[in-house]
Scaffold this motif. Sequence first.
Motif: not given
Length: 588
Positions: A363-374
């Motif tokens: 992606a090369d963008d803002d990946g600082s808050v990638d959340y995967l939530i159960t």
Amino acid sequence: MTFNIAFSEVTVTIGNVSVDGYTEDIVVPITVSNPNESVGGFQFDVITMPTIINISDVSSVNENDFSADFNIFDDGTARVVFYSNTGEGIPAGSDEVVLNLHYNGMDVLSALVDLEGFNLTVSDADGDVIAGNIVDGSVTIGNVVFFSSDIPDTGDVLEQVSVDISIQNSGLVGGVQFDMYDTPNYLDVINLTTTTRTEGFQIDFNELDNGATRVLLYSPDNQNIASGSGPIANMEMVVHDNAYNSNVGVNFENITITDDIGGSYWVAGVDSGTVTVTPGYIEEPHNLQAQDGMDAQVLLSWDPPYGPIPSDFSEDFEEGVLPEDWITTTNSAQGWFITQDGSSAFWTVPSHTWYMCSNDDMADDDGSVDYLITPGLNVSGAQNITLNFASYYDGAYGQTAHVLVSTDGVNFTEVVTLEPSPEWVMETVDLSEFAGLPNLHVVFHSNDNGAWASGWAVDDVFITFAAREIDRLVHYELTELGQWALTAPKDEVMSRFGGGLPHNLKVDLSQPFLTENRPVELDAFKVYRSLNSSTGFQEIAEVGANTTSYLDEDVVNSTTYYYYVTAIYPDGSESGPTGTVSATPVEW
């Protein structure tokens, strides 16, 4: 002092006697057999096993010509001495009782006591030592009982099995109590029933804190079990769903058997029972991965079976879509996505069927808050919470990976930051401190830390409320070049390896790690290959149980190959296959 030793065999035999309970004077005969030589005297030590009766006297049968004496040592051993008063000795060719041992059994209702003799010394009429041997004896006091479970049964996981509980008794029996435990612990007692010998009796049972089952058999109407032999109860059990192929011992301890007035019988023998579990729980290997893009070879690695794990919550993502009630949030155009190939130019993910992936290199963008939530889990009644999941996170280019929890899916508490690994591994996180909450979300946070980083891939999530940890298994060590590539600036890696760093330069293929501490007993693994994803698989290799990798060098570049692996158990049973993975070797 010098002794002359003559080689003539003399046998001293301690008798086997049976007496009533509470017998004050138990008389045990000592027989001497001396076919070739006269016997002037002998000495031996004797001990009772168990030591519930003590020697009280010894007496010579022929008190005019022979005398006897004894003394007792601190350990309870008695030393008995028999000798001639006249110097004539016992004539050669005799086979008769010459001595009696006396024991006091006035306090014993029922027992089986072994009399073990040792340290025998025999002399002839001239005082010369001659060769001799001693034969052990026994004392049976009152009516002893034999307890057994001698008819085996066979069953598979979740099937019902049963064993008979039998006694052999020569006197009336008023009641029976015993504890049963199985080894290994694969059985649960679900019911006990009486037999024709115990018609009218009642059976109660309960599980003790140590896991054993205590059984009480009694008659509310004061009936008795008549003398005889045979089953007194039938014990029904169910086989655990995680029981491996094995012979399970049904063992007994703390046995109390009473007579018709409440006295306790001596249990003279206890035989355990056997339940054969077959085919039993057979688990496949896990985390099979095939390294794509190697030159004229395909590297496979996998994890051995984990052992039984209660999967209270699990998700393997094999439907190929984001599971219902799972949530992803991101500031990126990409974020978390489900895929079978999450690789990009400068971050390669080893094959792992369907999985969730966050790829900042792509992606090369803002990946600082990638959340995967159960989905939210109600853990209000839990004491232990253990999160297990497969993870590929190599930490390249400043990427970090974090496990968090949340009670609302919005506010997060960090639990752990992962350590990088050069391959897919199983990670275990203890979440027990959050037990008792009515709504607990587990959160996977992929963070590029404001840089053009790499990513994180997650698969095979399961959360159990039993305390169970899976080893984090790494198959290969990084080479110096591989370590450099993970920590060097990304532009420097790109300038040196414009097409990406070949995997065989990244890891040390010549020295795989062996899996020495497996939770499951295995004999081998079998590797299968096909040119089709669903049919035509043929075995291409069998490797030892401690080997969890295989390098397939019988391949042609630009051809896609499909693989799966099975486990071979000690009885020869073969597990089901892992998930199928694929790889295409290419020319570098």
